[in-house]
Design a protein around this motif. Structure first.
Motif, PDB file in Angstrom:
ATOM      1  N   ALA B  86       0.825  -1.211   0.000  1.00 46.97           N
ATOM      2  CA  ALA B  86       0.000   0.000   0.000  1.00 46.97           C
ATOM      3  C   ALA B  86       0.859   1.261   0.000  1.00 46.97           C
ATOM      4  O   ALA B  86       0.653   2.148  -0.832  1.00 46.97           O
ATOM      5  N   PHE B  90       0.938   4.114  -3.052  1.00 50.42           N
ATOM      6  CA  PHE B  90       0.680   5.547  -2.883  1.00 50.42           C
ATOM      7  C   PHE B  90       1.905   6.373  -3.224  1.00 50.42           C
ATOM      8  O   PHE B  90       1.794   7.467  -3.770  1.00 50.42           O
ATOM      9  N   SER B  93       1.976   6.508  -7.010  1.00 44.73           N
ATOM     10  CA  SER B  93       0.902   7.364  -7.523  1.00 44.73           C
ATOM     11  C   SER B  93       1.255   8.835  -7.318  1.00 44.73           C
ATOM     12  O   SER B  93       1.090   9.661  -8.210  1.00 44.73           O
ATOM     13  N   GLY B  94       1.766   9.139  -6.116  1.00 42.94           N
ATOM     14  CA  GLY B  94       2.162  10.516  -5.828  1.00 42.94           C
ATOM     15  C   GLY B  94       3.258  10.979  -6.773  1.00 42.94           C
ATOM     16  O   GLY B  94       3.214  12.093  -7.304  1.00 42.94           O
ATOM     17  N   LEU B  96       3.825   9.865  -9.725  1.00 39.57           N
ATOM     18  CA  LEU B  96       3.233  10.021 -11.062  1.00 39.57           C
ATOM     19  C   LEU B  96       2.540  11.375 -11.191  1.00 39.57           C
ATOM     20  O   LEU B  96       2.735  12.099 -12.170  1.00 39.57           O
ATOM     21  N   VAL B  97       1.733  11.719 -10.172  1.00 39.87           N
ATOM     22  CA  VAL B  97       1.012  12.992 -10.225  1.00 39.87           C
ATOM     23  C   VAL B  97       2.005  14.161 -10.269  1.00 39.87           C
ATOM     24  O   VAL B  97       1.864  15.089 -11.061  1.00 39.87           O
ATOM     25  N   ILE B 100       3.601  14.280 -13.746  1.00 34.76           N
ATOM     26  CA  ILE B 100       2.703  14.848 -14.760  1.00 34.76           C
ATOM     27  C   ILE B 100       2.633  16.365 -14.618  1.00 34.76           C
ATOM     28  O   ILE B 100       2.652  17.106 -15.602  1.00 34.76           O
ATOM     29  N   THR B 101       2.573  16.825 -13.368  1.00 35.79           N
ATOM     30  CA  THR B 101       2.517  18.266 -13.129  1.00 35.79           C
ATOM     31  C   THR B 101       3.749  18.956 -13.718  1.00 35.79           C
ATOM     32  O   THR B 101       3.641  19.956 -14.432  1.00 35.79           O
TER      33      THR B 101
END
Lengths: 622, 111
Positions: B86, B90, B93-94, B96-97, B100-101
């Motif tokens: 888990a 996360f 995912s963080g 990745l975000v 992308i930003t």
């Protein structure tokens, strides 16, 4: 009765709520505070519609209209919809996974008080020289130029309440990952818990972008930096990106829990297992994932170029696929089910066409070339009210009726509930359907008045009449709540009779420790499964033992109060000499209380086995 | 609440097995530590050597930095162990975000 439950006076009850760390009481706090801000935002909406009812109206001035419009959007999103969603998450999610509380009860309380003080700070702007007036998106070129302290209230207030939301989201994530009852695997979690999980992840990833954006805005406005000022080498578009990197996931943060509530309702009142449970989970996660890839569709007209526009347009349209999966699953859940049209079910059934209408206009807006026509017109206003009111607000009403007995131990009146539904449903479509056409006829959004003879009079009047229907519905709902609370007829564990998930297996409202013994979960819809095998309740997964509980604490309130005080200092720093001392004083309150929290050991207390044994009537047949 | 979780760890622990695991772990940590020092030296040399252009140095030391982060996470912060799925999900995912930003800012705003 156990020695732990005693009758209390008003002061003691107030103190109990100010210091509580119990997720069920925090849920009630969220419900009250969120409900208050919902009424405030609704009042602002009424002022908007009254001003626009007739051409050349002077009910409010242009400047005041901008403030009302900004505060309507900001209040409804940040201070009404999100806290109300949080209220249901807090009230229901720990019960659904068979937990005794959230993972960090102290942080849960801190999250609420931060939100509350942030919201109060934002709304104090009305009395202290004018509210923010740059729209809820507060685009930088406009918000930097805005005079007075309105935007400062916006930035500081949202910063404080945003911190609370972030804390709440992390708390829910940890709770769901770590505190599921024995046997509650991920793929046995109720749909509302799944929605809470994905929503919390979205909060975790989306809110930092807002935090950064707001800090840059605070620095630009209050501390002389120039991040957004092109004349000084900044770039005003940066704010728009930061805002929408947060802002688009935000709409999924709102609507996914709404989907979760409706999934529960469709299953309960069709007396059927949710159709396509695993595809529902998949769709929820996929919507959450895609939600981060589409933010720039709010900015098609800022000149990003055809490639960026095309990418974001296609990504946006892709979201229609998982959403469609969910819509069909709900329809198939109802198909062949034994449907009862209770108030929550009415909202759920009405939600499907209303939300689909909003989704269809969404796909229209997603097409970049078309968006140039719709941009900044009432078509956009109609679209997002269809998804947010038709999706989120419907879910909040449905959830309020569905979970009222679980939260307060008494049922809302079904007859009044249905009247609320009918009035609101009519009012909603009357108000917003015509706004699609107002947009196509050329009415720009955020405009404070319009001229006669442009063909906009009738439609605007119709829209205003609809708004009054919605106001009447909300008033009847309030009357319903008062009548229900005064009557206070207590109900049993499963007042709807067809409860499927764990929360319906325990008393309404649940005892403060939720489950006397943690339940053993044997499948999806754990409680329904036991009922179908002729059992009265859940089988326990552990022997009766002492329960460890956290102590109440006043520290979260003080931490939040400190930031509230510090925000005033930061805002008035430039023009008053007391600004800096107040800023430092507020930060000292916050840091001091955090220090106290860190050095003082608080091990909580135990409810002893003996106390649990002798109140069988109140206890949980876990 | 911690002691109320019935699915917490098993109290019966195989000491022999634990010891063997720890020794293996220690070996990995020493190797990684040596590698990390080596990579750091490489990064300094790359930045200091005058023959390389900035277009080579910047991406090169960024790649080295990513490798270092992975070593740090997996060998020193024990993300290679079981039960870290888990947090890993996360974390990625963080990342990745965030990625992308940054990509969006680089491509849409500044160029």
């Amino acid at each position: 009765m156990s020695t732990l439950a005693q009758k209390k006076g008003f002061g003691a009850v107030l103190w109990d709520y100010l210091t509580t760390v119990d997720h069920k009481k925090i849920a009630i706090l969220y419900l009250i505070a969120g409900g208050f801000f919902f009424l405030l935002g609704g009042l602002e909406a009424m002022f908007i519609r009254i001003q626009l009812a007739v051409p050349n109206n002077d009910f409010v001035s242009a400047g005041l209209y901008n403030e009302i419009l900004t505060m309507h959007g900001t209040t409804m999103i940040f201070l009404a919809a999100m806290p109300l969603i949080f209220a249901f998450m807090n009230a229901v999610m720990p019960l659904q996974i068979g937990a005794r509380d959230v993972a960090f009860p102290f942080l849960n309380s801190l999250g609420f008080w931060l939100f509350f003080f942030g919201g109060v700070f934002l709304n104090l702007s009305w009395f202290l020289g004018g509210a923010p007036d740059a729209g809820w998106t507060s685009y930088a070129s406009l918000s930097i130029a805005s005079e007075g302290h309105g935007i400062d209230f916006y930035a500081l207030g949202l910063q404080i309440s945003g911190a609370g939301t972030l804390i709440g989201g992390i708390n829910f994530l940890v709770t769901i990952i770590n505190m599921r009852a024995p046997g509650m695997t991920y793929m046995r979690m109720p749909m509302f818990t799944w929605a809470t999980f994905v929503t919390s992840a979205l909060i975790l990833f989306a809110f930092p972008a807002l935090t950064v954006g707001l800090f840059l805005l605070i620095f630009d406005r209050m501390f002389g930096s120039n991040f957004f000022d092109p004349a000084m080498g900044g770039n005003t578009i940066i704010w728009e990106h930061f805002f929408w990197i947060f802002g688009h996931p935000e709409v999924y943060i709102l609507v996914l829990p709404a989907f979760g509530i409706f999934s529960e309702i469709f299953a309960i009142f069709s007396r059927k297992r949710l159709f396509g449970y695993s595809s529902m989970v998949f769709a929820t996660v996929l919507i959450g994932f895609l939600g981060f890839m589409v933010w720039a569709h709010h900015m098609f007209t800022t000149g990003m170029g055809p490639i960026a526009n095309a990418i974001f347009a296609v990504a946006t349209m892709a979201i229609a696929v998982p959403t469609g999966i969910k819509i069909f699953n709900w329809l198939f859940t109802m198909w062949g089910g034994s449907i009862t049209f209770t108030t929550p079910m009415l909202w759920a059934v009405a939600f499907i066409p209303s939300f689909v209408a909003g989704g269809v206009t969404g796909v229209m807006l997603a097409s970049a070339a078309q968006d140039y026509q719709y941009h900044d017109s009432y078509f956009v206003v109609a679209h997002f009210h269809y998804v947010i009111v038709g999706g989120v607000v419907f879910a909040l009403f449905a959830g309020a009726h569905l979970y009222w007995p679980k939260m307060f131990g008494t049922m809302l009146n079904e007859f009044l509930g249905k009247i609320t539904f009918v009035l609101f449903f009519i009012g909603f479509h009357l108000t917003f359907f015509i706004q699609h056409f107002l947009g196509l006829w050329g009415m720009p959004r955020r405009i404070f008045t319009f001229l006669p003879g442009q063909g906009l009079e009738t439609a605007n009047m119709v829209s205003t009449v609809g708004a009054f229907f919605m106001a009447a519905a909300v008033i009847i709902m309030l009357i319903n709540i008062v009548i229900t609370s005064v009557k206070n007829e207590k109900v049993g564990n499963d007042p709807w009779g067809d409860g499927r998930t764990l929360e319906w297996a325990i008393p309404s409202p649940p005892p403060f420790y939720n489950f006397k013994q943690l339940p053993l979960v044997r499948g999806l819809d754990a409680y329904w499964l036991e009922k179908m095998e002729g059992k009265k309740g859940m089988s326990p997964a552990e022997p009766l033992g002492d329960i460890h509980m956290p102590n109440n604490s006043f520290i979260p309130f003080v931490i939040s109060l400190g930031l509230f005080v510090a925000a005033f200092g930061a805002m008035y720093r430039a023009e008053h000499s007391w600004g800096i001392p107040v800023l430092i004083f507020g930060m000292l309150i916050t840091l001091g209380s955090m220090f106290v929290r860190s050095v003082k050991d608080d091990h909580g207390y135990h409810i002893h086995k003996e106390d649990l044994e002798d109140n069988n009537d109140k206890g949980v047949k876990a | 609440m911690a002691n109320q979780q019935p699915n917490s760890g098993n109290p019966r622990v195989d000491i022999e097995y634990r010891r063997k695991k720890s020794a293996e772990e220690m070996k990995h940590q020493v190797i990684t530590f040596a590698l990390m020092i080596f990579l750091t030296i490489v990064a300094f040399v790359a930045a200091g050597y005058e023959g390389f252009s900035g277009w080579f140095i910047v991406p090169f030391i960024l790649i080295l930095a990513i490798v270092q982060v992975i070593f740090q996470l997996y060998y020193f912060m024990h993300m290679s162990h079981k039960g870290h799925e888990a947090p890993a999900l996360f974390l990625y995912s963080g990342a990745l975000v965030g990625f992308i930003t940054i990509i969006a800012f680089l491509t849409v705003i500044w160029w």
